[in-house]
Scaffold this active site. Sequence first.
Site, mmCIF file in Angstrom:
data_model
loop_
_atom_site.group_PDB
_atom_site.id
_atom_site.type_symbol
_atom_site.label_atom_id
_atom_site.label_comp_id
_atom_site.label_asym_id
_atom_site.label_seq_id
_atom_site.Cartn_x
_atom_site.Cartn_y
_atom_site.Cartn_z
ATOM 1 C CB THR A 197 -0.914 0.000 1.243
ATOM 2 O OG1 THR A 197 -1.616 -1.240 1.322
ATOM 3 C CG2 THR A 197 -1.914 1.143 1.185
ATOM 4 C CE LYS A 252 -4.644 -2.921 2.181
ATOM 5 N NZ LYS A 252 -3.249 -3.328 1.997
ATOM 6 C CE LYS A 288 2.345 2.130 4.596
ATOM 7 N NZ LYS A 288 1.738 1.185 3.618
#
Length: 314
Positions: free
Chosen positions: A109, A185, A262
């Site tokens: 990701t 995602k 993150k």
Amino acid sequence: MPAESPVTPVTPVTAVLGLGAMGLPMATRLAGAFPVRAFDVFEERRALAEQGGATPAGSPAEAARGADVVVIAVRDQEQLECCLFGGGPVEHGAAESLREGAVVVVTSTVGVDGVQDVAARLAERGVQLVDAPVSGGSVRAGTGDLLIMVGADEAALAAGRAVLERLGSTLHVVGPRVGDGQIMKTVNQLLCGIHTAAAAESLALAHALGIDLDRAVDVLGQGAAASFMLADRGPRMVQQYEVEEDGTGGPELRSRLDIIRKDMNLVVSLAKKAGVATSVAAAADQLYQLAMSQGLAAEDDSALITLLAPRKGR
């Protein structure tokens, strides 16, 4: 007529770059079906991959030499670029040795802009990219039971399909563009991040009020409050209170807290660009940032509960 893209073999020579919590089980899963060369900056991770049937490589370039498919499982955009183009602890990136017609599968990701930039640079070398972030955790990675969200054109997808189907039980092509997988995602991580934070808050409250946490996880998991993240993180949150004074005990490290932070930062940034209010996600993002400021970045993200209801003696 344009030249046809090379056909990837049924048993593609595969490289796996990044042997962390997700990359290592993916490498061993792939090694059960294909010839696999594996790289990580840490020698002990390469040794574990070798035990799982992969051939260890000393650099991304060595791993990718002659490979049909290169799978990348790293933490963030910076590590992705290092693996491909060198930098930091990596002297020889995979792009040095990738053959024309090879395909790179990015399972990390890293955000839309990052993966699109990498795809453009690889295209100049005649290398295709499949944007294929995964969800499901390390256990499912090792059994080929991942959810994979793909953004790729038909030719790139065909070149990487054998590898993707070995890794995932559920393969969704969400769009034809590199970046579409990252978008899906990011939406997925919005829910995961919120659900993890909500699980931590609910169990911290139960803990503060004297409810047995094992019982709380069991009860919550059987009602309307149930979620995958509660079922997965809940037991690990309980184990956070089993850490001994010397630091031993507690849950196995499966997903670092700085990883989910993150991802939540990507959620907030993408939502801002889209002009969509995501106030609950922003609140969860701040909670993860607070946990990082308290030194929990490298711990399993289930440690979030200890920020809200500290361990004894902390």
